[in-house]
Design an enzyme around this catalytic site. Structure first.
Site, PDB file in Angstrom:
ATOM      1  CG  ASP A 381       3.612  -4.209  -3.566  1.00  0.00           C
ATOM      2  OD1 ASP A 381       4.016  -3.478  -2.619  1.00  0.00           O
ATOM      3  OD2 ASP A 381       3.199  -5.199  -3.123  1.00  0.00           O
ATOM      4  CD  GLU A 384       7.103  -3.983   2.143  1.00  0.00           C
ATOM      5  OE1 GLU A 384       7.655  -3.648   3.276  1.00  0.00           O
ATOM      6  OE2 GLU A 384       7.059  -4.900   1.561  1.00  0.00           O
ATOM      7  CG  ASP A 451       3.857  -8.176   3.261  1.00  0.00           C
ATOM      8  OD1 ASP A 451       2.932  -8.500   2.624  1.00  0.00           O
ATOM      9  OD2 ASP A 451       4.996  -7.667   2.831  1.00  0.00           O
TER      10      ASP A 451
END
Length: 667
Positions: A381, A384, A451
């Site tokens: 991940d 973000e 998301d």
């Protein structure tokens, strides 16, 4: 001034050089710069196949013809593109008085290729402008944006990546061309009614690729030849994936997998999401909550379930590796102030994935603590950050069988794992990614919707996102079934939304349940990742008996279609064909199919009509002309080219089977 340089037509005027060169069958690459030398990066493009292109130069113009496409440059530098039928596809928008006999001569002084210098650097703010040559033109592709629009004509799109936004700037036009804006800089695309423009906020070169084709399939397949194709999807990618945010303990995760098997429900993969570690920057299981990963992996494998593990690039100032990584220069630095990149669950900084030794360091930790235990599925991940796209071409690794890897974006965070896995001799990659750019598909990028909200409007947005991503060259795509943020499994309104999302998910390229449900679970412990509390249960039995029965039905349907889905993945691998397809991809001669964006084809055989609004128990659907259609559930048949009203109680999503099988491959 015109001249020929190898197979390239060159136009030079003042400081600018314009290159037009054949780049694959029926395609051209067009570049321009005001630098002394044309930059050498190919970005998303692979080396082109040889063609029999022709270049001709006269006093007034110059021309390149490559199969079905022709480009002409005027003596004043204006470029226009036609197909082999003499139909205008693209025309630069320029308004000046260099040629007073030009019908579009104008005093407003607007350049088609505008390079605005950036003070103190050798880069430019670049704007490329095209005429809108046909008011009826329809545009598709461009990647994943959180909006519901099918036809993108009139859209204003940011060219940048964000959580749930993946900019892949390839356009498919109803006029019969495809255009790739081959520049990874942050920018903007305005697909206006009068002018279509692309901007790059900091770049040294204009670079785009254009192809002409007679059908959408021909155009998309040519684009796949130019930028690369996905590998063959491994068998576990064809079935059902179970996720939630997040499983907090080893026993909780195993209990879920055991329950799927006890109920005889098909389960191919389960995910251990973030904060299974003691602290960020400690790439290992927290032994307090995950005491025996070896035994866990062994039991899952005996059940036929693959395991995916999320890995983050952030390093907590308290972690066991922080001081060593600072000493060795393995962390991203800051110009001033404290070295903190994020403050989520601790003060953290990202490791410097542009540093080869830092990549090796992180891979060695992961290999020791995950890979050596038999875990071959990684979900890296990116935590973000708002990154632009990158050139993946220097990271093309030929790895060997049995690899299942997770998220590759941004590419530097994954390269540590690529480097290590290459040394281990493994291959066939599936990378679960939140963002991707043109060409990412050849690294096995499986893009998910990010998301997103748990709402009906969000569901509608995801249908558009999946269709546009497939046309933009990324046939592997998946959504958080039910949405990510919120949603209470006890709420009847959310249960209806969840069912409709789940029914549609069974006909997406990858069938994956994920989400952060309400209410929050109690905190399990006080150390390590325990402070990152998990959401409510998110398994198919968590929503009541009626919903469970519907989910079990659609899981069985997906399993029954496994051989067919495998065939679609073969098409994607061999030709770059989208798995989810707009109706016009299969029926380009039917004008209604270019306007119908709330239905889609799952491959060439199944017409899917997701229910996108609450309280709907019947709906009108359009059956494309050129085929006979049979209800997926039941025996009723209809001729094509008509709108019919069908029932859609909560238990069923309308799906139709195309009966004129001679028109499509039989899988």
């Amino acid at each position: 001034m015109f001249f020929k340089q190898d197979s390239t037509l060159v136009y030079a005027y003042d400081a600018e050089k314009l290159w037009v060169e054949p780049w694959g069958q029926n395609a051209l690459r067009i570049r321009a710069t005001k630098a002394r030398c044309m930059p050498s990066e190919d970005w998303a493009l692979q080396p082109p196949a040889q063609t029999d292109a022709e270049i001709s130069i006269s006093d007034d113009s110059a021309c390149v013809v490559n199969g079905k496409i022709k480009a002409v440059i005027s003596k004043r530098g204006k470029l226009m593109v036609w197909n082999s039928r003499g139909e205008l596809l693209l025309e630069e928008y320029t308004r000046n008085r260099r040629d007073v006999l030009d019908p579009k001569c104008s005093a407003i002084e607007v350049e088609a290729r505008e390079f605005k210098p950036t003070p103190g650097s050798d880069s430019y703010h670049l704007t490329m402008r095209f005429e809108s040559v046909d008011p009826g033109e329809k545009l598709f592709g461009m990647g994943q944006y959180q909006q519901p629009f099918f036809d993108l004509k009139g859209a204003d799109l940011e060219l940048a990546h964000r959580n749930s936004q993946a900019s892949v700037p390839f356009l498919l036009s109803s006029l019969g061309y495809g255009l790739l804006w081959n520049n990874p800089a942050v920018g903007r695309a305005v697909l206006g009614k009068n002018i279509m423009s692309f901007e790059a906020y900091s770049t040294a070169v204009l670079d785009y690729w254009i192809v002409a084709g007679d059908t959408p399939a021909e155009i998309v397949e040519s684009y796949a030849d130019a930028t690369g194709k996905v590998p063959m999807m491994p068998e576990y990618g064809l079935g059902f994936w179970q996720c939630k945010l997040r499983y907090q303990t080893q026993e909780e995760l195993l209990g879920v997998a055991r329950e799927y098997k006890r109920r005889n429900l098909p389960l191919d993969l389960i995910v251990i999401d973030f904060f299974h570690w003691p602290l960020q920057g400690e790439w290992k299981f927290d032994p307090t909550y995950w005491p025996d990963p070896d035994a866990m992996v062994k039991e899952l494998q005996e059940m036929g379930v693959e395991l995916m593990v999320s890995i983050w690039p952030t390093v907590d100032t308290r972690s066991e590796n922080y001081d060593e990584m600072v000493e060795r220069g393995y962390l991203v630095r800051t110009d001033r102030g404290m070295r903190i990149g994020m403050d989520f669950q601790g003060n953290t900084m990202h490791f410097d994935a542009t540093h080869p030794d830092a990549r090796r360091y992180v891979w060695d930790k992961a290999r020791q603590n995950y890979y050596a235990k038999g875990i071959k599925v990684f979900w890296l991940d990116e935590a973000e950050p708002e990154y632009s796209a990158y050139d993946f071409d220097n990271y093309r690794y030929h790895l060997g069988p049995n690899l299942r890897v997770g998220n590759v974006y941004p590419r530097e965070y994954a390269r540590a794992f690529y480097d290590g896995l290459r040394r281990e001799g493994h291959a066939q990659i599936v990378n679960l990614v939140r963002c991707a750019w043109a060409g990412s598909q050849k690294y096995g990028a499986l893009v998910w919707s990010g998301d997103i909200a748990s709402s009906w409007s969000s569901l509608r947005n995801q249908l558009a996102a999946g269709l546009h991503m497939g046309l933009a060259g990324l046939p592997w795509w998946t959504t958080d079934i039910g949405g990510f943020h919120g949603g209470d499994p006890r709420d009847e309104g959310f249960r209806e939304l969840f069912v409709r999302w789940f029914q549609w998910g069974a006909f997406c390229p990858v069938f994956r349940l994920h989400g952060d449900r309400e209410p929050r679970q109690p905190q399990h412990g006080t150390t390590g990742g325990a402070t990152c509390r998990s959401g409510a249960p998110n398994e198919v039995w968590s929503y009541g008996e009626r919903v469970y029965g519907i989910c079990a039905k659609y899981m069985a349907i997906r399993e029954r279609l496994r051989d067919y889905t495998r065939g679609l993945m073969e098409e994607a691998h061999e030709k770059g064909t989208p798995v989810m397809r707009p109706l016009f991809y299969e029926f380009p001669e039917d004008p209604r199919c270019w306007e119908t964006g709330e239905q889609f084809m799952f491959g060439g055989r199944y017409l899917c009509c997701p229910v996108l609004r609450p309280g709907v128990d019947k709906m009108e659907v359009y059956l494309p002309a050129g085929a006979t259609w049979k209800a997926f559930e039941g025996e009723h048949e209809w001729s094509g080219g008509r709108t019919v009203e069908v029932a859609c109680p909560l238990e069923s999503m309308p799906v139709f089977e195309r009966r004129a099988l001679s028109e499509i491959p039989v899988r």
